[in-house]
Scaffold this active site. Structure first.
Site, PDB file in Angstrom:
ATOM      1  N   ARG A   1       4.988  32.487 -38.488  1.00 32.00           N
ATOM      2  CA  ARG A   1       6.456  32.430 -38.378  1.00 32.00           C
ATOM      3  C   ARG A   1       7.125  33.143 -39.543  1.00 32.00           C
ATOM      4  O   ARG A   1       8.238  33.631 -39.409  1.00 32.00           O
ATOM      5  CB  ARG A   1       6.912  30.974 -38.332  1.00 32.00           C
ATOM      6  CG  ARG A   1       6.476  30.242 -37.061  1.00 32.00           C
ATOM      7  CD  ARG A   1       7.001  28.843 -37.069  1.00 32.00           C
ATOM      8  NE  ARG A   1       8.390  28.850 -37.437  1.00 32.00           N
ATOM      9  CZ  ARG A   1       8.902  28.057 -38.397  1.00 32.00           C
ATOM     10  NH1 ARG A   1       8.127  27.219 -39.036  1.00 32.00           N
ATOM     11  NH2 ARG A   1      10.165  28.128 -38.689  1.00 32.00           N
TER      12      ARG A   1
ATOM     13  N   CYS B   1      11.719  18.175 -38.051  1.00 30.46           N
ATOM     14  CA  CYS B   1      10.407  18.847 -38.029  1.00 30.46           C
ATOM     15  C   CYS B   1       9.548  18.197 -39.111  1.00 30.46           C
ATOM     16  O   CYS B   1       9.891  17.157 -39.647  1.00 30.46           O
ATOM     17  CB  CYS B   1      10.596  20.337 -38.282  1.00 30.46           C
ATOM     18  SG  CYS B   1      11.081  20.669 -39.975  1.00 30.46           S
TER      19      CYS B   1
ATOM     20  N   ASP C   1      10.937  26.699 -51.076  1.00 32.25           N
ATOM     21  CA  ASP C   1       9.943  27.395 -50.245  1.00 32.25           C
ATOM     22  C   ASP C   1       8.771  27.906 -51.068  1.00 32.25           C
ATOM     23  O   ASP C   1       7.731  28.251 -50.495  1.00 32.25           O
ATOM     24  CB  ASP C   1      10.594  28.562 -49.497  1.00 32.25           C
ATOM     25  CG  ASP C   1      11.660  28.089 -48.522  1.00 32.25           C
ATOM     26  OD1 ASP C   1      12.495  28.919 -48.118  1.00 32.25           O
ATOM     27  OD2 ASP C   1      11.683  26.895 -48.196  1.00 32.25           O
TER      28      ASP C   1
ATOM     29  N   LYS D   1      12.711  36.736 -43.893  1.00 28.52           N
ATOM     30  CA  LYS D   1      12.865  35.936 -42.662  1.00 28.52           C
ATOM     31  C   LYS D   1      14.210  35.213 -42.690  1.00 28.52           C
ATOM     32  O   LYS D   1      14.946  35.226 -41.690  1.00 28.52           O
ATOM     33  CB  LYS D   1      11.742  34.908 -42.578  1.00 28.52           C
ATOM     34  CG  LYS D   1      11.984  33.809 -41.526  1.00 28.52           C
ATOM     35  CD  LYS D   1      10.871  32.789 -41.478  1.00 28.52           C
ATOM     36  CE  LYS D   1      11.031  31.691 -42.470  1.00 28.52           C
ATOM     37  NZ  LYS D   1      12.005  30.659 -42.074  1.00 28.52           N
ATOM     38  N   ASN D   2      14.552  34.622 -43.830  1.00 25.86           N
ATOM     39  CA  ASN D   2      15.745  33.773 -43.887  1.00 25.86           C
ATOM     40  C   ASN D   2      17.036  34.563 -44.020  1.00 25.86           C
ATOM     41  O   ASN D   2      18.113  33.980 -44.095  1.00 25.86           O
ATOM     42  CB  ASN D   2      15.607  32.750 -45.011  1.00 25.86           C
ATOM     43  CG  ASN D   2      14.499  31.763 -44.705  1.00 25.86           C
ATOM     44  OD1 ASN D   2      14.026  31.690 -43.569  1.00 25.86           O
ATOM     45  ND2 ASN D   2      14.059  31.035 -45.707  1.00 25.86           N
TER      46      ASN D   2
ATOM     47  N   ARG E   1      16.040  16.952 -40.925  1.00 28.95           N
ATOM     48  CA  ARG E   1      16.804  18.210 -40.841  1.00 28.95           C
ATOM     49  C   ARG E   1      18.167  17.984 -40.160  1.00 28.95           C
ATOM     50  O   ARG E   1      18.465  18.554 -39.107  1.00 28.95           O
ATOM     51  CB  ARG E   1      16.021  19.295 -40.124  1.00 28.95           C
ATOM     52  CG  ARG E   1      14.662  19.605 -40.687  1.00 28.95           C
ATOM     53  CD  ARG E   1      14.653  20.150 -42.108  1.00 28.95           C
ATOM     54  NE  ARG E   1      15.199  21.472 -42.264  1.00 28.95           N
ATOM     55  CZ  ARG E   1      14.528  22.602 -42.093  1.00 28.95           C
ATOM     56  NH1 ARG E   1      13.282  22.546 -41.691  1.00 28.95           N
ATOM     57  NH2 ARG E   1      15.104  23.760 -42.272  1.00 28.95           N
TER      58      ARG E   1
END
Ligand code: EPZ
Length: 436
Positions: free
Chosen positions: A398, A117, A306, A23-24, A122
């Site tokens: 997500r 968030c 993560d 994803k990243n 952030r």
């Protein structure tokens, strides 16, 4: 309708699964795609809601986007806008990486401030100061960023923190600047190297990704390219954590084992047998788990933030106490309260969490309030006794491609059910904004 995962824990996992594209990595690469002329083909593009959000932005900008199986084809030819509206920015705050790409292509960009968030405020100060150093004029007004950068010039840029997003934004913007940009204290994540591979395939002159110094020579016309996204090291870490929690023997395939070596060494310490090949890792866990040395999250190549929450779900059942120190984000222990509902014994003080392992966890209704926190609850449920109901799946979806399909293929008793709206508890309603 809301959906939930119903998980009956206590079944060892067995078998092999392949790992989705990262994803990243795919998010900044899809942003970079607007800078080239011609069709950009991105293979191993994961089926994630964050990727869909990126498609929404690309199409809003005027690009043609089409899926061809696990590949996506982006044609930025018809692009006729350089702004991203608030509704699209709110879908995914990491869309801020489009700032550098739009500036490089169009010389101007406008987007709403990405905001914070669940993980914390952030900030994007490092992004903005770097783009201003390149010569971009950035006005922050009314919650919007109004940017002009028609004549950016390459610079020496030092990042006071190796920010992943800031490094990516600079790499993209610098492609549209004349001369050479040298970024020191750059982020070293594998996803930065993947972005460099894609930019090079488009004809950009970029070197040093994966080290602390990245050098970009801008001003080159960028053309069509093909690229295969690197495997998602965090998804791989999550499935290995699931097998550590549930027990059994699994192999995660099509990965780069060296990208998650800090995670596998911690899992080995907890009592898992780990065997790594060139593109796979096999984990076997039969003996009881035991506590690990302190887990301190750090920028790559340190332990990835993560993977902190999925590993905490493993530590929750490990005999003894494991200390977690979250050095990257201000508020990344939101899953602790939900793990406690399953019987976990975890004490949090600021950035430190002390996990006192318990002999068993119990199934419960738990709610994800951020992406990786949701992963932790899934891991814990697989190792718990009884049935769990996991809601807040919009967070999980997500970053994880059909987790229930992959886990069921490993023998887990997990299924996705649709529920009447309003079936979720207060935690779900409190979930609020998404985090990237
Ligand atoms: C990327 O976020 C990832 N997201 C995150 O993954 C990941 O946790 C993070 O890098 C760290 O590895 C994507 O790539 C889409 P940072 P990013 O800029 O770029 C502070 C997931 O679960 N900071 O390296 O936002 C910031 O507040 C997500 O997949 C500033 O102070 O991370 C944070 O404390 C979560 N000013 C720290 O640096 C800035 O201008 C790390 O942020 C930028 C960042």
């Amino acid at each position: 309708m809301n959906s939930a995962l119903m998980i009956r824990g206590g079944r060892p996992l067995r078998g092999s699964i392949s790992i989705q594209g990262a994803k990243n990595s795919v998010l900044p690469i899809l942003a970079a795609a607007i800078m080239g002329e011609g069709e950009q083909v991105v293979r191993r593009c994961p089926w994630l809601s964050d990727v869909e959000s990126t498609f929404h932005i690309l199409r809003y900008l005027g690009c043609r986007v089409r899926r061809e199986g696990n590949a996506v084809v982006v044609d930025p030819g018809p692009m006729d806008r350089c702004d991203i509206p608030d509704r699209l920015m709110r879908e995914m705050r990491s869309s801020v990486v489009f700032l550098g790409a739009i500036l490089a292509r169009s010389g101007e960009a406008c987007m709403s401030f990405p905001g914070g968030c669940e993980l914390g405020p952030r900030p994007i100060d490092l992004h903005l100061s770097a783009l201003r150093a390149l010569g971009a004029e950035i006005l922050e007004t009314g919650g919007n960023l109004i940017c002009r950068g028609r004549h950016m010039v390459g610079q020496e840029i030092n990042l006071t923190f190796p920010s992943v997003g800031a490094t990516e934004n600079i790499m993209l913007a610098a492609c549209g600047a004349s001369g050479v940009t040298r970024v020191t204290n750059a982020a070293r994540e594998p996803e930065i190297e993947d972005l460099q591979r894609f930019l090079r395939a488009m004809g950009a002159h970029v070197d040093g990704a994966g080290t602390s110094t990245v050098v970009i020579e801008g001003g080159h016309a960028l053309h069509a390219a093909e690229h295969t996204i690197l495997p998602d090291r965090i998804a791989a870490a999550t499935y290995l954590a699931a097998a550590a929690a549930a027990g059994g023997t699994i192999t995660v395939e099509d990965i780069c084992p060296e990208h998650l070596s800090t995670v596998t060494s911690i899992l080995a310490e907890a009592g898992c047998e780990i065997r790594a090949g060139h593109t796979h890792i096999t984990l076997h866990r039969e003996a009881p788990l035991h506590a690990m040395r302190p887990v301190r999250t750090m920028p790559y190549p340190g332990f990835p933030t993560d993977a902190q929450s999925p590993l905490m779900a493993v530590a929750a059942r490990a005999e003894g106490a494991t200390v977690f120190v979250e050095n990257i984000f201000e508020n990344r222990f939101r899953h602790v309260g939900e793990l406690a509902r399953m019987g976990a014994d975890i004490k949090v003080a600021g950035r430190v969490a002390v996990v006192c392992g318990v002999s068993r966890l119990y199934g419960a209704h738990v709610c994800a309030t951020d992406l990786r926190g949701g992963a932790a609850l899934l891991v814990a449920a697989l190792g718990a006794e009884g049935e769990s109901r996991l809601t807040g799946l919009r967070h999980l979806d997500r970053g994880y491609e059909a987790p229930e399909r992959r886990l069921a293929a490993l023998g887990a008793d997990v299924r996705r059910v649709e529920e009447e709206a309003g079936a979720n508890g207060p935690a779900q309603r409190a979930a609020g904004r998404l985090c990237d």
